[in-house]
Design an enzyme around this catalytic site. Structure first.
Site, short mmCIF file in Angstrom:
data_model
loop_
_atom_site.label_atom_id
_atom_site.label_comp_id
_atom_site.label_asym_id
_atom_site.label_seq_id
_atom_site.Cartn_x
_atom_site.Cartn_y
_atom_site.Cartn_z
N CYS A 78 -38.02 38.17 17.70
CA CYS A 78 -39.49 38.13 17.06
C CYS A 78 -39.51 38.47 15.66
CB CYS A 78 -40.68 39.23 17.98
SG CYS A 78 -40.40 38.55 19.66
N THR A 79 -38.84 39.31 15.01
CA THR A 79 -38.97 39.78 13.60
C THR A 79 -38.36 38.18 12.89
OG1 THR A 79 -38.41 41.86 14.01
CG2 THR A 79 -38.11 41.13 11.83
#
Length: 150
Positions: A46-47
């Site tokens: 997600c990052t």
């Protein structure tokens, strides 16, 4: 019921990472929009995905598009995530998963983890692309490809 290519994105509202109420009709139907659903702030994939959107945000802006990230994380989590990674786009908190359900975003990994999906709508709010993949970075490439054809 899931949204499909050709559907108009319905109106929705949520709290953004600035603590303000975001009304979708302030963006959707006015400019091309990329809405991406992701499982959780500050996890590895997600990052990577958020930072890829950040790194290419000017490319999206040059095409007239707005980027909106949505997850079930809290406002406080979104504030920390956006600040830590200097995210220039809108993050929305969907803690009750109402927006996710409206779009029909499926869960991943035997239904245990909220799914990762990207929706690209044209300036009239009509969905032109739905991309569902656990790989984060490819969402950015697919969104830019379709935006360049609009």
């Amino acid at each position: 019921m899931s949204l499909k290519v050709g559907d108009v994105i319905p109106n929705f509202s949520a709290i953004d990472h600035h603590g303000n109420v975001f009304e979708s009709d302030t963006v959707i139907g006015k400019k091309p929009t990329v809405i991406y659903f992701y499982p959780k702030d500050d996890t590895r994939v997600c990052t990577e995905q958020a930072c890829s959107f950040r790194d290419q945000y000017e490319d999206f802006k040059a095409l007239g598009a707005e980027v909106i990230g949505i997850s079930g994380d809290s406002l406080q989590s979104h504030i920390a995530f956006a600040n830590k990674h200097q995210l220039p786009f809108i993050l929305l908190s969907d803690s009750d998963k109402k927006i996710r359900k409206t779009f029909g975003v499926p869960n991943d990994y035997l239904g245990l983890i909220p799914g990762r999906a990207t929706y690209v709508a044209d300036a009239t709010g009509v969905i032109q692309l739905i991309f569902d993949s656990t790989s984060g970075k490819i969402h950015i490439e697919k969104a830019l490809e379709i935006l360049k054809t609009m």
